[in-house]
Every structure is written in structure tokens, then in C-alpha cells.
Design an enzyme around this catalytic site. Structure first.
Site, PDB file in Angstrom:
ATOM      1  N   GLY A 141      -6.413  -1.546   3.858  1.00 50.74           N
ATOM      2  CA  GLY A 141      -5.425  -0.606   4.355  1.00 50.74           C
ATOM      3  C   GLY A 141      -4.077  -1.272   4.553  1.00 50.74           C
ATOM      4  O   GLY A 141      -3.979  -2.499   4.650  1.00 50.74           O
ATOM      5  N   CYS A 142      -3.039  -0.455   4.630  1.00 56.07           N
ATOM      6  CA  CYS A 142      -1.674  -0.999   4.700  1.00 56.07           C
ATOM      7  C   CYS A 142      -1.398  -1.682   6.039  1.00 56.07           C
ATOM      8  O   CYS A 142      -0.936  -2.834   6.076  1.00 56.07           O
ATOM      9  CB  CYS A 142      -0.653   0.095   4.421  1.00 56.07           C
ATOM     10  SG  CYS A 142      -0.866   1.592   5.398  1.00 56.07           S
ATOM     11  N   PHE A 143      -1.677  -1.003   7.160  1.00 59.39           N
ATOM     12  CA  PHE A 143      -1.499  -1.641   8.462  1.00 59.39           C
ATOM     13  C   PHE A 143      -2.397  -2.879   8.565  1.00 59.39           C
ATOM     14  O   PHE A 143      -1.979  -3.933   9.064  1.00 59.39           O
ATOM     15  CB  PHE A 143      -1.853  -0.674   9.594  1.00 59.39           C
ATOM     16  CG  PHE A 143      -0.762   0.279   9.975  1.00 59.39           C
ATOM     17  CD1 PHE A 143       0.496  -0.177  10.335  1.00 59.39           C
ATOM     18  CD2 PHE A 143      -1.001   1.641  10.005  1.00 59.39           C
ATOM     19  CE1 PHE A 143       1.500   0.707  10.703  1.00 59.39           C
ATOM     20  CE2 PHE A 143      -0.011   2.538  10.371  1.00 59.39           C
ATOM     21  CZ  PHE A 143       1.250   2.074  10.722  1.00 59.39           C
TER      22      PHE A 143
END
Length: 334
Positions: A141-143
Site C-alpha cells: 500500500g502507498c501509506f
């Protein structure tokens, strides 16, 4: 040359995959599948992409060598197993296959899945050898990418004097991180000159971060808090990571640890000066800066990534390169 197709090609991550794969020297982009946008030309949705390809509905085809899935959470669970069974190279950008714990998956994603629905976690800076051998990858995921890369050397590095007691993360994402669908709260009138927190303590990337760092939400080995925010920028993630150590450490000691840890990671840059989103926008880089170290053992680390590239499409292509035996930087020069 390998043939590649994208399922879920009309969203922001799918569009970035399309752009990068069209110019990738080692693959040929074959089909672009989309559901709500089927029948439309790529250039109609994204004029920047001067391609004559048309989005098609996906009906279970598996003629390509490689499949990227860039779908909303939950939609890849049924599509991936047949592709894997057919021997295809699969890279899924959703959270459907990231978590080993079905309990945590159901708690944070509000969806059920089988215990077998887990794939190799595609963070090459930590799991390069596993990715090289894998046929199916769950893209981070990005975060999670911005936070894990920011603290991994402290928890997974070889400095035994470093013991982490707690990590507090505050991360701001660009609006594109919420996807392409129309929502009132993401409109220009609502988001211009604005910033707000959401899913505080409840974000689905929390168990992913904890799992990758060698612990879990249910039995944590250190305190962990995460406040995600969305701000009035289109792309990028800016994370401020406050780490509490059992014993104080000098900033230079930490910087040396990070540079050693990431010496073979071409897309991680340990910076001597403060990171900024604009320095990584439209690239696959993660910039890290050791901003401050206090006498009581508190570290402040700042990271910046492009949420659509290092946080999604760029990292996915980096994984594909490793899986296909290519240099991981192929097609990712910026």
C-alpha cells in the site's frame, strides 16, 4: 518480449501502469481491461496517453504472460486464483492478498477471505530474493510504503543497540490516493486549501505495516499509532515518523545505519537535507531524511514518495522487473 495486460486499467494507478508499460523496453502492452469504462478509448479518459487502445470488459482471459490488477479492494480475490493456476505472472495492487491474518483482514477491510489468499509481499528493498522467485505478488500500500521504508532500518537493520519502543506516524496523501470516483468530500470546493485526518487508528494499512515490521496488531512488540491525512495536492505522500528508542542515538549514527541498509536499493535516497513531495513527484523514489535526534531517545524521520508510483504503479513494475529477471530499474528512469 513478454506480453502484459492490466485489469482495472482506467483508474489512476491503472493509468500510470499504462503510461509506464507503453514505453517499457522489455514488454508489450497487450490488453487494457476496465469495467465501468469499457468501450472507451484510452485517449478519451487520459489525453496524455496517446494510445489507440480501447478499454475492454474482462471475461477471464489469460493469454498474456503478465497480469497487473489495479482494482478496488475485494474485487481481485476471485480473479487472481485462475491466473495463478494458469501459470501467469500476477501483480495485484489491492490489499486483498497482503495480510496473513484473516482476522485482521476482516477487521480492517470488512471483508472475508480464505487463509490461502496470501501472496509474496512486493517490497523489493526488504524481500528481493522472495520476489525474484515468486509468480504472484501483492503490491504494498502507498501509506505502508512511505512508513515501512522510513523505519525498517531501525527494526530490521543490524545495529543491536537500536531498540524501538514506539512509533507515531502522521502521513498526508494527495487526493489521487482516494481513487478516481466522484465524491463530494473530494471535490475542489471541499479540498482546496484544506487538509483533514481520516480513519485515525483504523486505516487498513496499519496491520500491513505491523506485519512487515515483524509484529502484529493483536500482539504488538512496540507502540504504534498512525494518523492518515488527505491534503490539497494531487499526488504524493509526506510522512513524519516520530520514533521512541530505549536508548538515545546520534543522528549521524542513524543516518549511517540507513545508508548501509539501503545501499543496494536504487529507489531509496537517504537525504542530508529535508525531503519534499515535489522532489519525488512522478518518480519511483522514496526520499528519507533523519531530521532530528533528541537526548531522550526520540527520532524524527521524514519520508516522501509519489503515491501513484512508488506507492503503486512504479513499485509494481519494479516487482515485475525482478520477477522476469530484468534490472529492477528498467522502464523506471526519471
Amino acid at each position: 518480449m513478454y506480453s502484459v495486460s492490466i485489469i482495472g486499467a482506467s483508474g489512476y494507478s491503472g493509468a500510470e501502469l499504462t503510461r509506464l508499460l507503453l514505453r517499457h523496453p522489455g514488454v508489450e502492452l497487450q490488453e487494457l481491461y476496465a469495467f465501468s469504462q469499457a468501450g472507451k478509448a484510452v485517449s478519451e479518459l487520459y489525453p496524455l496517453l496517446s494510445s489507440d487502445k480501447v478499454y475492454k470488459p474482462y471475461g477471464g482471459e489469460c493469454e498474456s504472460d503478465v497480469y497487473f490488477l489495479a482494482l478496488p479492494h475485494g474485487e481481485a480475490l476471485q480473479l487472481v486464483p485462475p491466473l495463478v493456476k494458469a501459470g501467469k505472472t500476477v501483480i495485484d495492487l489491492s490489499g486483498d492478498f497482503r495480510l496473513k491474518s484473516t482476522v485482521e483482514h476482516e477487521q480492517f477491510y470488512k471483508q472475508q477471505k480464505s487463509p490461502e489468499a496470501v501472496m509474496t509481499y512486493g517490497m523489493s528493498e526488504l524481500f528481493r530474493e522472495e520476489i525474484i522467485k515468486a509468480k504472484a505478488i501483492s503490491n504494498p500500500g502507498c501509506f505502508a510504503t512511505s512508513i515501512i521504508l522510513g523505519v525498517a532500518p531501525l527494526l530490521l537493520g543490524n545495529d543491536s543497540s537500536i531498540n524501538v519502543r514506539g512509533i507515531n506516524c502522521t502521513s498526508t496523501s494527495g487526493i489521487s490516493g482516494a481513487g478516481r470516483s466522484s465524491k463530494t468530500e473530494l471535490s475542489f470546493s471541499e479540498m482546496s486549501e484544506n487538509i483533514r485526518a481520516y480513519k485515525v487508528g483504523l486505516h487498513q494499512h496499519i496491520p500491513e505495516i505491523m506485519q512487515t515490521l515483524g509484529t502484529s496488531v493483536t500482539t504488538p512488540s512496540f507502540d504504534f499509532t498512525f494518523t492518515p491525512m488527505i491534503g490539497s495536492l494531487v499526488r504524493g505522500i509526506y510522512s513524519i515518523l516520530t520514533v521512541n528508542l530505549e536508548n538515545p542515538a546520534e543522528a549521524e549514527q542513524i543516518k549511517a545505519l540507513y545508508k548501509e541498509f539501503y545501499k543496494e536499493a536504487p529507489f531509496v535516497r537517504v537525504r542530508d537535507t529535508m525531503t519534499e513531495v515535489r522532489h519525488v513527484a512522478h518518480t519511483n523514489f522514496c526520499d528519507i531524511h533523519i531530521a532530528h535526534a533528541t537526548a531522550n531517545g526520540t527520532l524524527i524521520i521524514v519520508t516522501a514518495i509519489d503515491n501513484l508510483l512508488k506507492g503503486a504503479a512504479g513499485q509494481a513494475i519494479q516487482n515485475m522487473n525482478l520477477m522476469l529477471g530484468m534490472n529492477e530499474k528498467t522502464g523506471l528512469s526519471f
